[in-house]
Design a protein around this motif. Structure first.
Motif, PDB file in Angstrom:
ATOM      1  N   LEU A 217       0.863  -1.178   0.000  1.00 41.41           N
ATOM      2  CA  LEU A 217       0.000   0.000   0.000  1.00 41.41           C
ATOM      3  C   LEU A 217       0.898   1.227   0.000  1.00 41.41           C
ATOM      4  O   LEU A 217       1.651   1.458   0.952  1.00 41.41           O
ATOM      5  N   ASP A 218       0.843   1.990  -1.076  1.00 43.78           N
ATOM      6  CA  ASP A 218       1.669   3.185  -1.253  1.00 43.78           C
ATOM      7  C   ASP A 218       0.823   4.393  -0.868  1.00 43.78           C
ATOM      8  O   ASP A 218       0.043   4.905  -1.667  1.00 43.78           O
ATOM      9  N   VAL A 219       0.971   4.837   0.385  1.00 43.79           N
ATOM     10  CA  VAL A 219       0.144   5.908   0.933  1.00 43.79           C
ATOM     11  C   VAL A 219       0.787   7.256   0.624  1.00 43.79           C
ATOM     12  O   VAL A 219       1.954   7.481   0.934  1.00 43.79           O
ATOM     13  N   GLY A 220       0.011   8.143   0.008  1.00 46.89           N
ATOM     14  CA  GLY A 220       0.583   9.412  -0.421  1.00 46.89           C
ATOM     15  C   GLY A 220       1.575   9.202  -1.544  1.00 46.89           C
ATOM     16  O   GLY A 220       2.569   9.928  -1.653  1.00 46.89           O
TER      17      GLY A 220
ATOM     18  N   VAL B 171       3.528  -1.263   3.993  1.00 47.20           N
ATOM     19  CA  VAL B 171       2.896   0.054   3.847  1.00 47.20           C
ATOM     20  C   VAL B 171       4.006   1.088   3.700  1.00 47.20           C
ATOM     21  O   VAL B 171       4.902   1.180   4.551  1.00 47.20           O
ATOM     22  N   LEU B 172       3.950   1.835   2.616  1.00 47.09           N
ATOM     23  CA  LEU B 172       4.899   2.926   2.379  1.00 47.09           C
ATOM     24  C   LEU B 172       4.204   4.252   2.635  1.00 47.09           C
ATOM     25  O   LEU B 172       3.070   4.460   2.196  1.00 47.09           O
ATOM     26  N   MET B 173       4.891   5.148   3.326  1.00 44.90           N
ATOM     27  CA  MET B 173       4.387   6.504   3.560  1.00 44.90           C
ATOM     28  C   MET B 173       5.516   7.468   3.192  1.00 44.90           C
ATOM     29  O   MET B 173       6.190   8.016   4.060  1.00 44.90           O
ATOM     30  N   LEU B 174       5.703   7.641   1.892  1.00 39.87           N
ATOM     31  CA  LEU B 174       6.844   8.418   1.418  1.00 39.87           C
ATOM     32  C   LEU B 174       6.533   9.903   1.237  1.00 39.87           C
ATOM     33  O   LEU B 174       7.355  10.633   0.699  1.00 39.87           O
ATOM     34  N   GLY B 175       5.363  10.333   1.706  1.00 43.31           N
ATOM     35  CA  GLY B 175       5.001  11.739   1.597  1.00 43.31           C
ATOM     36  C   GLY B 175       4.140  12.267   2.723  1.00 43.31           C
ATOM     37  O   GLY B 175       4.288  13.429   3.124  1.00 43.31           O
ATOM     38  N   PRO B 176       3.228  11.466   3.267  1.00 44.73           N
ATOM     39  CA  PRO B 176       2.237  12.022   4.194  1.00 44.73           C
ATOM     40  C   PRO B 176       2.796  12.677   5.451  1.00 44.73           C
ATOM     41  O   PRO B 176       2.302  13.724   5.876  1.00 44.73           O
ATOM     42  N   LEU B 177       3.810  12.086   6.075  1.00 46.32           N
ATOM     43  CA  LEU B 177       4.220  12.584   7.392  1.00 46.32           C
ATOM     44  C   LEU B 177       4.720  14.023   7.351  1.00 46.32           C
ATOM     45  O   LEU B 177       4.513  14.787   8.296  1.00 46.32           O
ATOM     46  N   TYR B 178       5.375  14.414   6.276  1.00 45.93           N
ATOM     47  CA  TYR B 178       5.903  15.781   6.276  1.00 45.93           C
ATOM     48  C   TYR B 178       4.869  16.804   5.826  1.00 45.93           C
ATOM     49  O   TYR B 178       5.156  18.001   5.771  1.00 45.93           O
ATOM     50  N   HIS B 179       3.646  16.358   5.548  1.00 47.02           N
ATOM     51  CA  HIS B 179       2.567  17.312   5.310  1.00 47.02           C
ATOM     52  C   HIS B 179       1.533  17.281   6.436  1.00 47.02           C
ATOM     53  O   HIS B 179       0.412  17.760   6.266  1.00 47.02           O
ATOM     54  N   LEU B 180       1.920  16.741   7.576  1.00 41.09           N
ATOM     55  CA  LEU B 180       1.066  16.734   8.766  1.00 41.09           C
ATOM     56  C   LEU B 180       1.811  17.474   9.873  1.00 41.09           C
ATOM     57  O   LEU B 180       2.592  16.879  10.624  1.00 41.09           O
TER      58      LEU B 180
END
Length: 288
Positions: free
Chosen positions: A72-75, A131-140
């Motif tokens: 699952l590629d999140v963001g 699960v990949l989160m290669l973008g979401p964390l730095y936009h929260l």
């Protein structure tokens, strides 16, 4: 007439309601709606973006299971990473809040894409191997939102599955603007220095980026732990190579590119150098 007393209801504590997920800020949607993110990481893009792509790919190929596995590629944006993951034989679902990104990713072979939010994933529990989160964390910008997103990643990954999240390092913009000699402009310097205090990057008209959080490397493991994930390792993505003159010509030469990637691999988890990279990857697992 006989009156009966209704039975007393047991004193059951109320279940606290889960707060609704706030909307993604319009500034973030507008920034990525311009469609420039896809070209940033691909061949022909800026050197720092290409180095980020190749190094992220290098790290992930060592961390992820071989096919068949569900990712699952999140963001996941336009599917820049989902594309090669699917080509490697992995089954890839992509979730992103930007409709343009979902439209672009939907065109890729082997990739399923839909609109969604990292804090409320449209997936069943324990449905994915990765699960990949290669973008979401730095936009929260709020820690509670980042932990909530990581908790969602933990929920949908299988026991023993890996979660990999990217963050932007606290001093990334300072280094970037110095390298490009834009730091000497007073307004750029003022805005950049302000971010160093707490990592909060606000929206500015004609700014370099959108709403974001620039993290210290040592704060990310705490957020993983709070979300119920066990941290295994952190990886500096670009090392110090992205700050060096000549990196563009190095990356255009396949032999030199491999040398740059190998050199960066030597220092990728050196604690003293983690913050020198523009981006950091943190890898953890669901262990229960």
């Amino acid at each position: 007439m006989t009156h009966t007393t209704p039975p007393r209801r047991p004193n059951v504590p109320a279940v606290p309601a889960v707060p609704a997920v706030p909307a993604v800020p319009a500034e973030i949607l507008a920034y990525y709606g311009r469609g420039k993110e896809d070209a940033r990481l691909r061949e022909g893009g800026a050197p720092a973006g290409r180095l980020e792509f190749w190094r992220t790919q290098d790290v992930l190929r060592r961390l992820l299971p071989t096919a068949p596995a569900r990712v699952l590629d999140v963001g996941g944006g336009s599917g820049v990473h989902a594309e090669w993951l699917a080509a490697d034989g992995l089954e890839v679902d992509l979730v992103d809040p930007v409709p343009l990104h979902v439209e672009q990713a939907s065109r890729l072979a082997g990739v399923t894409a839909l609109v969604g939010d990292a804090r409320d994933l449209p997936a069943e529990e324990a449905a994915y191997d990765v699960v990949l989160m290669l973008g979401p964390l730095y936009h929260l910008p709020e820690r509670t939102d980042r932990v909530r997103a990581l908790a969602e990643a933990r929920r949908v990954v299988k026991t023993g599955g890996v979660v990999v999240a990217a963050t932007i390092n606290r001093y990334a913009q300072l280094h970037d603007l110095l390298r490009e000699e834009r730091y000497f402009t007073p307004l750029n310097r003022e805005r950049t220095d302000a971010v160093l205090e707490d990592g909060r990057h606000p929206y500015h008209e004609e700014g370099f980026f959108t709403v974001a959080h620039f993290a210290q490397p040592d704060e990310v493991p705490g957020e993983f732990t709070e979300a119920g994930l066990t941290v295994e390792r952190q990886y500096g993505v670009e090392g110090v190579a992205w700050l060096m003159g000549g990196v563009e010509s190095w990356l255009d030469d396949p032999a030199r590119r491999e040398a740059v990637l190998a050199a960066t691999r030597h220092i990728e988890s050196e604690p003293a150098l983690l913050g020198a990279s523009g981006h950091l990857l943190t890898a953890g697992r669901r262990v229960d």
